[in-house]
Design a protein around this motif. Structure first.
Motif, short mmCIF file in Angstrom:
data_model
loop_
_atom_site.label_atom_id
_atom_site.label_comp_id
_atom_site.label_asym_id
_atom_site.label_seq_id
_atom_site.Cartn_x
_atom_site.Cartn_y
_atom_site.Cartn_z
N GLU A 118 0.90 -1.24 -0.15
CA GLU A 118 -0.11 0.09 -0.05
C GLU A 118 0.87 1.18 0.03
O GLU A 118 0.59 2.25 -0.73
N ARG A 119 1.93 1.15 0.88
CA ARG A 119 2.94 2.31 0.85
C ARG A 119 3.63 2.60 -0.65
O ARG A 119 3.64 3.80 -1.10
N LEU A 120 4.05 1.55 -1.13
CA LEU A 120 4.73 1.69 -2.25
C LEU A 120 3.62 2.16 -3.43
O LEU A 120 4.22 3.03 -4.31
N ARG A 121 2.70 1.58 -3.45
CA ARG A 121 1.75 2.06 -4.48
C ARG A 121 1.18 3.61 -4.20
O ARG A 121 0.81 4.21 -5.24
N GLY A 122 1.36 3.91 -3.06
CA GLY A 122 1.06 5.31 -2.92
C GLY A 122 2.11 6.45 -3.06
O GLY A 122 1.97 7.66 -2.94
N LEU A 123 3.20 5.91 -3.58
CA LEU A 123 4.27 6.72 -3.81
C LEU A 123 3.89 7.74 -4.92
O LEU A 123 3.68 7.08 -5.92
N GLY A 124 4.40 8.86 -5.15
CA GLY A 124 4.00 9.49 -6.16
C GLY A 124 5.41 9.82 -7.18
O GLY A 124 6.45 8.80 -7.00
N GLU A 125 5.61 10.82 -8.21
CA GLU A 125 6.58 10.77 -9.07
C GLU A 125 7.61 11.63 -8.49
O GLU A 125 7.31 12.40 -7.28
N THR A 126 8.94 11.47 -8.78
CA THR A 126 10.05 12.15 -8.23
C THR A 126 10.61 12.88 -9.20
O THR A 126 11.35 13.78 -8.78
N GLY A 127 10.40 12.80 -10.28
CA GLY A 127 11.13 13.63 -11.19
C GLY A 127 12.66 12.78 -11.68
O GLY A 127 13.54 13.41 -12.39
N VAL A 128 13.03 11.83 -10.98
CA VAL A 128 14.29 11.11 -11.10
C VAL A 128 14.23 9.96 -11.89
O VAL A 128 13.39 9.14 -11.83
N ASP A 129 14.97 10.16 -13.00
CA ASP A 129 15.06 8.78 -13.79
C ASP A 129 15.40 7.50 -13.29
O ASP A 129 16.47 7.43 -12.38
N GLY A 130 14.61 6.45 -13.58
CA GLY A 130 14.97 5.27 -13.01
C GLY A 130 14.10 5.15 -11.45
O GLY A 130 13.74 3.87 -11.16
N ALA A 131 13.51 6.15 -10.97
CA ALA A 131 12.82 5.83 -9.53
C ALA A 131 11.42 4.90 -9.86
O ALA A 131 11.19 4.27 -9.07
N GLU A 132 10.58 5.27 -10.81
CA GLU A 132 9.59 4.64 -11.22
C GLU A 132 9.82 3.01 -11.50
O GLU A 132 8.94 2.31 -11.20
N ARG A 133 10.75 2.89 -12.32
CA ARG A 133 11.26 1.38 -12.49
C ARG A 133 11.47 0.73 -11.02
O ARG A 133 11.12 -0.59 -10.96
N VAL A 134 12.28 1.51 -10.20
CA VAL A 134 12.57 0.67 -8.88
C VAL A 134 11.36 0.40 -8.11
O VAL A 134 11.15 -0.73 -7.53
N ARG A 135 10.53 1.47 -8.10
CA ARG A 135 9.00 1.11 -7.33
C ARG A 135 8.39 0.05 -7.81
O ARG A 135 8.00 -0.76 -7.09
N LEU A 136 8.07 0.06 -9.14
CA LEU A 136 7.38 -1.05 -9.77
C LEU A 136 8.01 -2.37 -9.61
O LEU A 136 7.21 -3.36 -9.43
#
Length: 205
Positions: free
Chosen positions: A109-127
């Motif tokens: 739930e916490r991971l899915r609630g994280l928003g955008e960071t503007g950092v390349d690679g952050a969304e890939r790490v989260r997913l």
């Protein structure tokens, strides 16, 4: 940031697997007890001139590491296995899986609630981390279902599930993104998870 796969969870899995299959012991409460930690609270950077964007990234990484700490916290609260009879072993194993599933649900739930960071690679790490946690959760749910259907005959599934939890790299590829790695050095929870290179959760000092 140090160790990202936490030996304490593997230890819990090994000891509990031993209790499940051979009745040879119970988990030590001190083996995987995380220190008190704030939930989702960014660590102070200690630098009043830190740009606001950096503070937001530290807050993001703090929440990300908080999800990992939720899994470790669940591992620390796993109930003891009563191996006195097959029926009791099955019942207590079911409660153990329920606690583990709950911890993974909270983390996801916490991971899915994280928003955008503007950092390349952050969304890939989260997913990627969401996917890894989800796979382990699915295995735990399946093991719980097998226990409900087959009782003690399904104890091997419980041990396999614990082994999977123990092998889980809770912080995923966080260290592979320099901006996230650097923000992690200013995160309270990330620091607890890798303090002094110790694979255990750091106790309060």
């Amino acid at each position: 940031m140090g160790v990202r796969r936490f030996a304490t969870i593997g230890l819990v899995g090994g000891v509990l697997g031993c209790a499940l299959l051979a009745g040879c012991g119970q988990p030590s409460e001190s083996s995987a007890r995380p220190g008190d930690r704030p939930s989702g609270t960014p660590a102070a950077s200690g630098d009043p001139a830190t740009p606001e964007g950096d503070d937001e990234l530290v807050a993001w990484v703090e929440e990300y590491c908080g999800a990992a700490a939720d899994v470790v916290d669940a591992a620390s609260r796993l109930p003891e296995i009563d191996a006195s009879t097959p029926e009791r072993t099955s019942a207590t194993s079911g409660r153990l899986l329920t606690v583990m599933i709950g911890g993974l649900d909270t983390a996801l739930e916490r991971l899915r609630g994280l928003g955008e960071t503007g950092v390349d690679g952050a969304e890939r790490v989260r997913l990627s981390t969401v996917e890894a946690y989800s796979r382990v959760r699915e295995r735990a749910v399946n093991a719980k279902g097998a226990l409900d259907r087959s009782g003690a005959d399904a104890l091997g599934d419980v041990r396999t599930t614990l082994d999977r939890v123990g092998a889980l790299e809770l912080l995923g590829d966080l260290d592979e993104v320099p901006e996230l790695r650097d923000a992690g050095t200013r995160s309270h929870t990330c620091g607890q998870l890798s303090a002094d290179g110790d694979p255990r959760i750091a106790a309060p000092r």
